[in-house]
Design a protein around this motif. Structure first.
Motif, PDB file in Angstrom:
ATOM      1  N   GLY A  88       0.907  -1.259  -0.108  1.00 52.93           N
ATOM      2  CA  GLY A  88      -0.025  -0.009  -0.045  1.00 52.93           C
ATOM      3  C   GLY A  88       0.995   1.421  -0.072  1.00 52.93           C
ATOM      4  N   ALA A  89       1.966   1.148   0.878  1.00 57.27           N
ATOM      5  CA  ALA A  89       2.922   2.362   0.828  1.00 57.27           C
ATOM      6  C   ALA A  89       3.660   2.328  -0.595  1.00 57.27           C
ATOM      7  CB  ALA A  89       3.735   2.283   1.930  1.00 57.27           C
ATOM      8  N   LEU A  90       4.274   1.527  -1.114  1.00 58.02           N
ATOM      9  CA  LEU A  90       4.861   1.292  -2.299  1.00 58.02           C
ATOM     10  C   LEU A  90       4.354   2.028  -3.539  1.00 58.02           C
ATOM     11  CD1 LEU A  90       7.461   0.696  -4.034  1.00 58.02           C
ATOM     12  CD2 LEU A  90       6.631  -1.577  -4.058  1.00 58.02           C
ATOM     13  N   ALA A  91       2.889   1.185  -3.683  1.00 56.68           N
ATOM     14  CA  ALA A  91       2.030   1.713  -4.714  1.00 56.68           C
ATOM     15  C   ALA A  91       1.613   3.005  -4.582  1.00 56.68           C
ATOM     16  CB  ALA A  91       0.822   0.843  -4.854  1.00 56.68           C
ATOM     17  N   SER A  92       1.333   3.765  -3.478  1.00 56.28           N
ATOM     18  CA  SER A  92       0.800   5.012  -3.120  1.00 56.28           C
ATOM     19  C   SER A  92       1.940   6.024  -3.432  1.00 56.28           C
ATOM     20  CB  SER A  92       0.439   5.121  -1.829  1.00 56.28           C
ATOM     21  OG  SER A  92      -0.875   4.569  -1.471  1.00 56.28           O
ATOM     22  N   ARG A  93       3.174   5.673  -3.182  1.00 53.72           N
ATOM     23  CA  ARG A  93       4.498   6.502  -3.275  1.00 53.72           C
ATOM     24  C   ARG A  93       4.744   6.526  -4.685  1.00 53.72           C
ATOM     25  NH1 ARG A  93       7.238   4.244   0.320  1.00 53.72           N
ATOM     26  NH2 ARG A  93       8.408   2.810  -1.161  1.00 53.72           N
ATOM     27  N   ALA A  97      -0.736   8.374  -6.623  1.00 57.17           N
ATOM     28  CA  ALA A  97      -1.916   8.861  -5.621  1.00 57.17           C
ATOM     29  C   ALA A  97      -1.633  10.096  -4.926  1.00 57.17           C
ATOM     30  CB  ALA A  97      -1.978   7.718  -4.600  1.00 57.17           C
ATOM     31  N   LEU A  98      -0.200  10.670  -4.839  1.00 66.17           N
ATOM     32  CA  LEU A  98      -0.039  11.817  -4.219  1.00 66.17           C
ATOM     33  C   LEU A  98      -0.119  13.014  -4.957  1.00 66.17           C
ATOM     34  CD1 LEU A  98       3.461  10.352  -2.208  1.00 66.17           C
ATOM     35  CD2 LEU A  98       0.903  11.202  -1.242  1.00 66.17           C
ATOM     36  N   LEU A  99      -0.553  12.944  -6.110  1.00 64.43           N
ATOM     37  CA  LEU A  99      -0.675  13.984  -7.161  1.00 64.43           C
ATOM     38  C   LEU A  99       0.530  14.822  -7.563  1.00 64.43           C
ATOM     39  CD1 LEU A  99      -3.697  16.128  -5.762  1.00 64.43           C
ATOM     40  CD2 LEU A  99      -3.659  15.002  -7.943  1.00 64.43           C
ATOM     41  N   ASP A 100       1.440  15.127  -6.752  1.00 66.40           N
ATOM     42  CA  ASP A 100       2.790  15.829  -7.034  1.00 66.40           C
ATOM     43  C   ASP A 100       2.311  16.899  -8.100  1.00 66.40           C
ATOM     44  OD1 ASP A 100       4.335  14.026  -5.593  1.00 66.40           O
ATOM     45  OD2 ASP A 100       4.182  12.452  -7.387  1.00 66.40           O
ATOM     46  N   GLY A 101       1.554  17.669  -7.650  1.00 63.38           N
ATOM     47  CA  GLY A 101       1.244  19.003  -8.427  1.00 63.38           C
ATOM     48  C   GLY A 101       0.353  18.841  -9.498  1.00 63.38           C
ATOM     49  N   GLY A 102      -0.095  17.505  -9.820  1.00 69.36           N
ATOM     50  CA  GLY A 102      -1.070  17.496 -11.128  1.00 69.36           C
ATOM     51  C   GLY A 102      -2.342  17.698 -10.383  1.00 69.36           C
ATOM     52  N   SER A 103      -3.421  17.130 -11.312  1.00 68.60           N
ATOM     53  CA  SER A 103      -4.992  17.648 -10.881  1.00 68.60           C
ATOM     54  C   SER A 103      -5.632  16.305 -10.807  1.00 68.60           C
ATOM     55  CB  SER A 103      -5.680  18.457 -11.978  1.00 68.60           C
ATOM     56  OG  SER A 103      -5.406  17.705 -13.318  1.00 68.60           O
ATOM     57  N   GLU A 104      -4.929  14.858 -11.244  1.00 68.08           N
ATOM     58  CA  GLU A 104      -5.697  13.821 -11.139  1.00 68.08           C
ATOM     59  C   GLU A 104      -4.569  12.746 -10.273  1.00 68.08           C
ATOM     60  OE1 GLU A 104      -5.725  12.221 -15.028  1.00 68.08           O
ATOM     61  OE2 GLU A 104      -7.549  13.525 -15.649  1.00 68.08           O
ATOM     62  N   ARG A 105      -5.448  11.978  -9.521  1.00 73.05           N
ATOM     63  CA  ARG A 105      -4.537  10.826  -8.832  1.00 73.05           C
ATOM     64  C   ARG A 105      -4.742   9.451  -9.442  1.00 73.05           C
ATOM     65  NH1 ARG A 105      -3.919  13.036  -3.681  1.00 73.05           N
ATOM     66  NH2 ARG A 105      -5.383  14.735  -3.109  1.00 73.05           N
ATOM     67  N   ALA A 121      -3.546  -2.512   3.860  1.00 73.58           N
ATOM     68  CA  ALA A 121      -3.369  -1.687   2.601  1.00 73.58           C
ATOM     69  C   ALA A 121      -3.802  -0.272   2.438  1.00 73.58           C
ATOM     70  CB  ALA A 121      -4.053  -2.274   1.408  1.00 73.58           C
ATOM     71  N   ASN A 122      -4.913   0.185   3.274  1.00 71.13           N
ATOM     72  CA  ASN A 122      -5.112   1.449   3.418  1.00 71.13           C
ATOM     73  C   ASN A 122      -4.171   1.999   4.494  1.00 71.13           C
ATOM     74  OD1 ASN A 122      -8.515   0.436   3.503  1.00 71.13           O
ATOM     75  ND2 ASN A 122      -7.811   1.854   2.148  1.00 71.13           N
ATOM     76  N   ARG A 123      -3.482   1.227   5.399  1.00 66.45           N
ATOM     77  CA  ARG A 123      -2.328   1.606   6.327  1.00 66.45           C
ATOM     78  C   ARG A 123      -1.297   2.105   5.774  1.00 66.45           C
ATOM     79  NH1 ARG A 123      -0.835  -1.611  11.988  1.00 66.45           N
ATOM     80  NH2 ARG A 123       0.568  -0.063  12.844  1.00 66.45           N
ATOM     81  N   GLY A 124      -0.923   1.350   4.690  1.00 65.17           N
ATOM     82  CA  GLY A 124       0.174   1.543   4.140  1.00 65.17           C
ATOM     83  C   GLY A 124       0.235   2.939   3.150  1.00 65.17           C
ATOM     84  N   ALA A 125      -0.938   3.195   2.590  1.00 64.22           N
ATOM     85  CA  ALA A 125      -1.205   4.338   1.948  1.00 64.22           C
ATOM     86  C   ALA A 125      -1.050   5.539   3.025  1.00 64.22           C
ATOM     87  CB  ALA A 125      -2.485   4.552   1.194  1.00 64.22           C
ATOM     88  N   HIS A 126      -1.847   5.210   4.152  1.00 64.76           N
ATOM     89  CA  HIS A 126      -1.715   6.438   5.442  1.00 64.76           C
ATOM     90  C   HIS A 126      -0.240   6.613   5.528  1.00 64.76           C
ATOM     91  CE1 HIS A 126      -2.335   7.770   9.299  1.00 64.76           C
ATOM     92  NE2 HIS A 126      -3.383   8.494   9.003  1.00 64.76           N
ATOM     93  N   ASP A 127       0.635   5.640   5.568  1.00 64.55           N
ATOM     94  CA  ASP A 127       1.724   5.633   6.032  1.00 64.55           C
ATOM     95  C   ASP A 127       2.902   6.996   5.327  1.00 64.55           C
ATOM     96  OD1 ASP A 127       1.609   3.997   8.214  1.00 64.55           O
ATOM     97  OD2 ASP A 127       2.440   2.140   6.941  1.00 64.55           O
ATOM     98  N   VAL A 128       2.389   6.888   4.094  1.00 62.56           N
ATOM     99  CA  VAL A 128       3.058   7.746   3.057  1.00 62.56           C
ATOM    100  C   VAL A 128       2.318   9.006   2.723  1.00 62.56           C
ATOM    101  CG1 VAL A 128       4.598   6.070   2.178  1.00 62.56           C
ATOM    102  CG2 VAL A 128       2.221   6.383   0.944  1.00 62.56           C
ATOM    103  N   ALA A 130      -0.587   9.422   1.581  1.00 61.21           N
ATOM    104  CA  ALA A 130      -1.571   9.161   0.268  1.00 61.21           C
ATOM    105  C   ALA A 130      -3.087   9.075   0.727  1.00 61.21           C
ATOM    106  CB  ALA A 130      -1.074   8.087  -0.403  1.00 61.21           C
ATOM    107  N   PRO A 131      -3.985   9.452  -0.061  1.00 56.02           N
ATOM    108  CA  PRO A 131      -5.260   9.160   0.173  1.00 56.02           C
ATOM    109  C   PRO A 131      -5.514   7.569  -0.025  1.00 56.02           C
ATOM    110  CG  PRO A 131      -5.136  10.277  -1.673  1.00 56.02           C
ATOM    111  CD  PRO A 131      -3.870  10.347  -0.979  1.00 56.02           C
ATOM    112  N   SER A 132      -6.553   6.846   0.423  1.00 51.26           N
ATOM    113  CA  SER A 132      -6.995   5.657   0.111  1.00 51.26           C
ATOM    114  C   SER A 132      -8.427   5.501   0.224  1.00 51.26           C
ATOM    115  CB  SER A 132      -6.147   4.491   0.655  1.00 51.26           C
ATOM    116  OG  SER A 132      -6.488   4.375   2.097  1.00 51.26           O
ATOM    117  N   ILE A 133      -9.072   4.495  -0.557  1.00 48.91           N
ATOM    118  CA  ILE A 133     -10.650   4.399  -0.289  1.00 48.91           C
ATOM    119  C   ILE A 133     -10.898   3.179   0.318  1.00 48.91           C
ATOM    120  CG2 ILE A 133     -12.515   4.062  -2.104  1.00 48.91           C
ATOM    121  CD1 ILE A 133     -10.526   5.218  -4.231  1.00 48.91           C
TER     122      ILE A 133
END
Length: 270
Positions: A88-93, A97-105, A121-128, A130-133
């Motif tokens: 979850g962390a790796l895929a989000s990073r 998912a982090l946008l990085d200045g863009g308009s889409e995730r 998996a949600n926790r991994g996104a939270h660790d970095v 990033a949003p998760s669903i």
């Protein structure tokens, strides 16, 4: 500026007190009636769809797995949980998912919203950061939202069918950790969509080959003529978070492009 007109309260009469006099949109008995089932389907689609669009979510990576796996449970539960969290962390990073200045995730982690692998998996996104669903569903047990899915992207469904549609329609990839009946249901749903051309050629990765081969004899399907031998190429196996990510990239995942659900043998888009 003049004040808005004062609308006097309606008199209480047998007519105004009748349930049939209620505004249809404010009448819970009517909205929850059998004849409005189609409207409730539409409401469950539109509410989540609007929220996801507001957050710029264009594509997702769906993670399935058992709600019964615990971080401090018996082996191999902790290993499975840790791998789902790391992925979850790796895929989000790495996935957008982090946008990085863009308009889409892109490639936002999307789970069933509950405990176990979904929580990891949600926790991994939270660790970095990033949003998760979390796409929860009303069940008698095992389905309270975990505390790591983004609150504004945590939903609750009544209908399995509409929940499955939201799980599938933005999916750039599917990652399936060990699980039971519910996990198998979701896995074969996506495999069937891929097999029939109803889904674009998204990569599907099963985590822990020994587990999956222990519970399903995939080759037996082909040997009995129930599936084509080529159908066995619809999925791959991986043993760690980095291996999952490599399989997804090798399988065609583009970190910054949404899935093309209009592709297929003369099939309309969703």
């Amino acid at each position: 500026m003049s004040a808005p007109p004062v609308i006097p309260p309606e008199p209480v009469t047998p007519q105004t007190a009748s349930p049939t006099y209620r505004l249809a949109s404010l009448d819970p008995d009517f909205i929850l009636s059998p004849s409005m089932r189609g409207v409730r389907f539409l409401l469950e689609f539109a509410k989540a769809d609007e929220a996801l669009k507001a957050w710029g979510v264009r594509s997702t990576i769906v993670v399935f797995g058992s709600a019964r796996i615990h971080e401090a449970g018996p082996e191999p539960h902790p290993r499975w949980y840790a791998a789902a969290r790391a992925f979850g962390a790796l895929a989000s990073r790495e996935g957008g998912a982090l946008l990085d200045g863009g308009s889409e995730r892109h490639n936002v982690i999307c789970t069933g919203g509950g405990p176990g692998i979904m929580e990891a998996a949600n926790r991994g996104a939270h660790d970095v950061g990033a949003p998760s669903i979390g796409l929860n569903i009303t069940l008698p047990h095992e389905q309270a939202p975990n505390i790591y899915s983004t609150p504004e992207l945590t939903f609750r469904f009544h209908y399995f069918a509409m929940r499955k549609m939201h799980l599938a329609m933005r999916a750039n990839a599917l990652v399936v950790f060990p699980g039971g009946f519910g996990t198998l249901d979701e896995l074969f749903e996506l495999l069937t969509l891929r097999q029939t051309g109803k889904a674009p050629p998204i990569p599907i990765v099963l985590f822990d080959e020994a587990y999956w081969r222990g519970v399903i004899n995939f080759e037996a399907f082909a040997a009995a003529g129930m599936i084509s031998p080529h159908d066995l190429e619809l999925f791959r196996f991986a043993e760690d978070a980095e291996g999952i990510w490599r399989c997804l990239l090798d399988g065609g995942l583009n970190p910054y492009e949404p899935p093309d659900w209009t592709r297929g043998p003369d099939l309309p888009g969703w």
